[in-house]
Scaffold this motif. Structure first.
Motif, PDB file in Angstrom:
ATOM      1  N   HIS A 121      -6.990  20.983  -9.979  1.00 17.64           N
ATOM      2  CA  HIS A 121      -8.005  21.628  -9.105  1.00 17.64           C
ATOM      3  C   HIS A 121      -9.059  20.372  -8.728  1.00 17.64           C
ATOM      4  O   HIS A 121     -10.078  20.724  -8.065  1.00 17.64           O
ATOM      5  CB  HIS A 121      -8.543  22.784  -9.649  1.00 17.64           C
ATOM      6  N   SER A 122      -9.063  19.254  -9.337  1.00 16.31           N
ATOM      7  CA  SER A 122     -10.221  18.262  -9.246  1.00 16.31           C
ATOM      8  C   SER A 122      -9.975  17.529  -8.165  1.00 16.31           C
ATOM      9  O   SER A 122      -8.661  17.325  -7.695  1.00 16.31           O
ATOM     10  CB  SER A 122     -10.267  17.580 -10.698  1.00 16.31           C
ATOM     11  N   ASN A 123     -10.786  16.717  -7.664  1.00 12.37           N
ATOM     12  CA  ASN A 123     -10.929  15.639  -6.670  1.00 12.37           C
ATOM     13  C   ASN A 123     -10.441  14.543  -7.484  1.00 12.37           C
ATOM     14  O   ASN A 123     -10.796  14.062  -8.410  1.00 12.37           O
ATOM     15  CB  ASN A 123     -12.133  15.521  -5.872  1.00 12.37           C
TER      16      ASN A 123
END
Length: 121
Positions: free
Chosen positions: A104-106
């Motif tokens: 879910h991270s960038n």
């Protein structure tokens, strides 16, 4: 955390070859674009070559046709094969990787410490 470790730098004669390797390790979900940059004292760091996860390659005009970049997605590694080397290729070479630590991270860019390359007779 993420660690980027380069290896393979050293001294090579003009016209010779050298292969650099870079590995990303640590908390990694996925690695996107990986690339090699180089820097000489007093000048800005510049792109040498990059490669996307899907294998699309990009080269600086000054190394095109002499250098080749490749990667192994399963191992989070990227290599730079340097052929027909010239004295002006002398620089510290840095590896950069765009890393997603979690699904879910960038992506964030991580840099290695650099490996010096000297082209001289």
């Amino acid at each position: 955390q993420v660690q980027i470790v380069e290896s393979g730098g050293g001294l090579v004669q003009p016209g010779g070859s050298l292969r650099l390797s870079c590995k990303a390790s640590g908390t990694i979900f996925n690695v996107g674009s990986m690339g090699w940059y180089r820097q000489v004292p007093g000048k800005e760091r510049k792109l040498v070559a990059s490669i996307t996860r899907g294998g699309k390659e990009r080269y600086s005009d000054i190394v095109k046709d002499r250098f080749s970049i490749s990667r192994h997605n399963a191992e989070n590694t990227v290599d730079l094969q340097m052929n027909a080397m010239k004295p002006e290729d002398t620089a510290v070479y840095y590896c950069k990787a765009a890393v997603l630590m979690f699904w879910h991270s960038n992506p964030e860019d991580y840099w290695g410490q650099g490996t010096p390359v000297t082209v001289s007779s």
